[in-house]
Design a protein around this motif. Structure first.
Motif, PDB file in Angstrom:
ATOM      1  N   ALA A  88       0.810  -1.218   0.000  1.00  0.00           N
ATOM      2  CA  ALA A  88       0.000   0.000   0.000  1.00  0.00           C
ATOM      3  C   ALA A  88       0.843   1.268   0.000  1.00  0.00           C
ATOM      4  O   ALA A  88       0.303   2.371  -0.223  1.00  0.00           O
ATOM      5  CB  ALA A  88      -0.927   0.010   1.210  1.00  0.00           C
ATOM      6  N   ALA A  89       2.138   1.145   0.247  1.00  0.00           N
ATOM      7  CA  ALA A  89       3.002   2.324   0.352  1.00  0.00           C
ATOM      8  C   ALA A  89       3.667   2.629  -0.989  1.00  0.00           C
ATOM      9  O   ALA A  89       3.908   1.723  -1.791  1.00  0.00           O
ATOM     10  CB  ALA A  89       4.071   2.082   1.419  1.00  0.00           C
ATOM     11  N   PRO A  90       3.980   3.908  -1.246  1.00  0.00           N
ATOM     12  CA  PRO A  90       4.752   4.236  -2.453  1.00  0.00           C
ATOM     13  C   PRO A  90       6.140   3.623  -2.346  1.00  0.00           C
ATOM     14  O   PRO A  90       6.621   3.341  -1.242  1.00  0.00           O
ATOM     15  CB  PRO A  90       4.793   5.768  -2.432  1.00  0.00           C
ATOM     16  N   PRO A  91       6.829   3.394  -3.484  1.00  0.00           N
ATOM     17  CA  PRO A  91       8.121   2.695  -3.464  1.00  0.00           C
ATOM     18  C   PRO A  91       9.132   3.260  -2.469  1.00  0.00           C
ATOM     19  O   PRO A  91       9.814   2.506  -1.776  1.00  0.00           O
ATOM     20  CB  PRO A  91       8.611   2.845  -4.907  1.00  0.00           C
ATOM     21  N   GLU A  92       9.206   4.590  -2.376  1.00  0.00           N
ATOM     22  CA  GLU A  92      10.216   5.189  -1.507  1.00  0.00           C
ATOM     23  C   GLU A  92       9.878   5.040  -0.025  1.00  0.00           C
ATOM     24  O   GLU A  92      10.733   5.284   0.840  1.00  0.00           O
ATOM     25  CB  GLU A  92      10.396   6.667  -1.844  1.00  0.00           C
ATOM     26  N   GLU A  93       8.657   4.624   0.296  1.00  0.00           N
ATOM     27  CA  GLU A  93       8.248   4.474   1.689  1.00  0.00           C
ATOM     28  C   GLU A  93       8.027   3.012   2.088  1.00  0.00           C
ATOM     29  O   GLU A  93       7.586   2.732   3.203  1.00  0.00           O
ATOM     30  CB  GLU A  93       6.956   5.250   1.938  1.00  0.00           C
ATOM     31  N   GLN A  94       8.337   2.090   1.190  1.00  0.00           N
ATOM     32  CA  GLN A  94       8.014   0.685   1.472  1.00  0.00           C
ATOM     33  C   GLN A  94       8.869   0.088   2.578  1.00  0.00           C
ATOM     34  O   GLN A  94       8.377  -0.710   3.380  1.00  0.00           O
ATOM     35  CB  GLN A  94       8.133  -0.131   0.180  1.00  0.00           C
ATOM     36  N   ASN A  95      10.148   0.458   2.632  1.00  0.00           N
ATOM     37  CA  ASN A  95      10.982  -0.053   3.726  1.00  0.00           C
ATOM     38  C   ASN A  95      10.425   0.395   5.072  1.00  0.00           C
ATOM     39  O   ASN A  95      10.314  -0.397   6.017  1.00  0.00           O
ATOM     40  CB  ASN A  95      12.423   0.425   3.571  1.00  0.00           C
ATOM     41  N   ARG A  96      10.071   1.675   5.168  1.00  0.00           N
ATOM     42  CA  ARG A  96       9.516   2.196   6.426  1.00  0.00           C
ATOM     43  C   ARG A  96       8.193   1.517   6.763  1.00  0.00           C
ATOM     44  O   ARG A  96       7.939   1.168   7.919  1.00  0.00           O
ATOM     45  CB  ARG A  96       9.325   3.705   6.348  1.00  0.00           C
ATOM     46  N   ALA A  97       7.354   1.313   5.754  1.00  0.00           N
ATOM     47  CA  ALA A  97       6.052   0.695   6.001  1.00  0.00           C
ATOM     48  C   ALA A  97       6.212  -0.714   6.553  1.00  0.00           C
ATOM     49  O   ALA A  97       5.506  -1.116   7.489  1.00  0.00           O
ATOM     50  CB  ALA A  97       5.230   0.664   4.716  1.00  0.00           C
ATOM     51  N   GLY A  98       7.126  -1.480   5.972  1.00  0.00           N
ATOM     52  CA  GLY A  98       7.348  -2.843   6.443  1.00  0.00           C
ATOM     53  C   GLY A  98       7.900  -2.887   7.852  1.00  0.00           C
ATOM     54  O   GLY A  98       7.429  -3.661   8.701  1.00  0.00           O
ATOM     55  N   ILE A  99       8.909  -2.054   8.113  1.00  0.00           N
ATOM     56  CA  ILE A  99       9.516  -2.024   9.444  1.00  0.00           C
ATOM     57  C   ILE A  99       8.519  -1.505  10.480  1.00  0.00           C
ATOM     58  O   ILE A  99       8.418  -2.044  11.593  1.00  0.00           O
ATOM     59  CB  ILE A  99      10.780  -1.143   9.435  1.00  0.00           C
ATOM     60  N   ALA A 100       7.764  -0.476  10.127  1.00  0.00           N
ATOM     61  CA  ALA A 100       6.791   0.082  11.075  1.00  0.00           C
ATOM     62  C   ALA A 100       5.748  -0.956  11.454  1.00  0.00           C
ATOM     63  O   ALA A 100       5.321  -1.037  12.613  1.00  0.00           O
ATOM     64  CB  ALA A 100       6.121   1.313  10.470  1.00  0.00           C
ATOM     65  N   ASN A 101       5.318  -1.761  10.490  1.00  0.00           N
ATOM     66  CA  ASN A 101       4.322  -2.787  10.794  1.00  0.00           C
ATOM     67  C   ASN A 101       4.899  -3.861  11.710  1.00  0.00           C
ATOM     68  O   ASN A 101       4.249  -4.295  12.666  1.00  0.00           O
ATOM     69  CB  ASN A 101       3.816  -3.423   9.506  1.00  0.00           C
ATOM     70  N   LEU A 102       6.126  -4.291  11.419  1.00  0.00           N
ATOM     71  CA  LEU A 102       6.760  -5.324  12.239  1.00  0.00           C
ATOM     72  C   LEU A 102       6.994  -4.832  13.663  1.00  0.00           C
ATOM     73  O   LEU A 102       6.634  -5.513  14.636  1.00  0.00           O
ATOM     74  CB  LEU A 102       8.087  -5.748  11.598  1.00  0.00           C
ATOM     75  N   VAL A 103       7.575  -3.655  13.794  1.00  0.00           N
ATOM     76  CA  VAL A 103       7.842  -3.111  15.128  1.00  0.00           C
ATOM     77  C   VAL A 103       6.529  -2.831  15.855  1.00  0.00           C
ATOM     78  O   VAL A 103       6.405  -3.066  17.060  1.00  0.00           O
ATOM     79  CB  VAL A 103       8.698  -1.836  15.028  1.00  0.00           C
TER      80      VAL A 103
END
Length: 213
Positions: A88-103
């Motif tokens: 659901a996140a734009p490409p430049e925000e995908q790393n943050r989205a994944g980490i934010a969900n896990l944490v």
């Protein structure tokens, strides 16, 4: 013989599913409910779930099967929500989205954090399942790298995926244990920055491979 008749309007399969859910919840509570959990026994699980041993064995062969099922359910839930957040996140925000969900999953339910990352949990089944989960998340990370960053699906990308997953897991483990004193937001930002630095451009990736070869 299993009871297959409706009871108070509830079908037998639904009652079985509900008892299984309660046993899984009880297993998670006993495994992750404290920093130093008590020994896991069938009796303790049944007591926590308010279910007799008879019904334990309709869903699980033994306590090890329960532990494996608890772990698998937690990992499956996190994998599904993390993949959805990344997609659901734009490409430049995908790393943050994944980490934010896990944490976030670890922060929202301390039991989940302890189950996945607490080094004090020395249950043999958990140790095996944690190792398997590392490989699973490395596979997901590799698939993301090949699709989001157009990296080749080769041993270099696979090695990087294992490196990333291992590093993230160790960092979150240290955070769960209190060895890393960062807020939730700080941890997400710190891990995101490191992941962003480890995502080279296609040109850099090809050049690095040529040098290493």
């Amino acid at each position: 013989m299993a009871d297959v008749r409706p009871y108070r309007g509830v079908q037998a399969r639904d009652r079985v599913a509900e008892r299984r859910r309660r046993l899984l919840d009880a297993g998670l509570e006993l495994l992750g409910g404290s920093e130093s959990p008590p020994e896991l026994t069938v009796r303790a699980v049944c007591s926590e779930a308010a279910i007799t041993a008879r019904y334990f064995y309709e869903s699980f062969t033994d306590k090890d099967a329960l532990v494996a099922a608890v772990f698998d359910q937690v990992v499956a839930d996190i994998a599904a929500t993390t993949q959805a957040a990344v997609a659901a996140a734009p490409p430049e925000e995908q790393n943050r989205a994944g980490i934010a969900n896990l944490v976030g999953a670890v922060a929202d339910d301390a039991r989940v954090g302890r189950l996945l990352f607490n080094p004090r949990l020395t249950n043999a089944v958990l140790a095996r399942k944690r190792s398997e989960a590392g490989g699973f998340f490395a596979l997901l990370s590799g698939e993301h790298a090949t699709s989001a960053h157009a990296l080749p699906d080769d041993d270099w990308t696979t090695a990087a995926a294992h490196f990333i997953v291992g590093g993230v897991a160790q960092t979150i483990s240290a955070w769960v244990s209190g060895d890393v004193a960062l807020s939730q937001a700080q941890l997400v930002s710190h891990l995101t920055r490191m992941l962003d630095l480890l995502a080279p451009s296609n040109r850099e990736s090809a050049g690095q491979r040529a040098i290493l070869k």
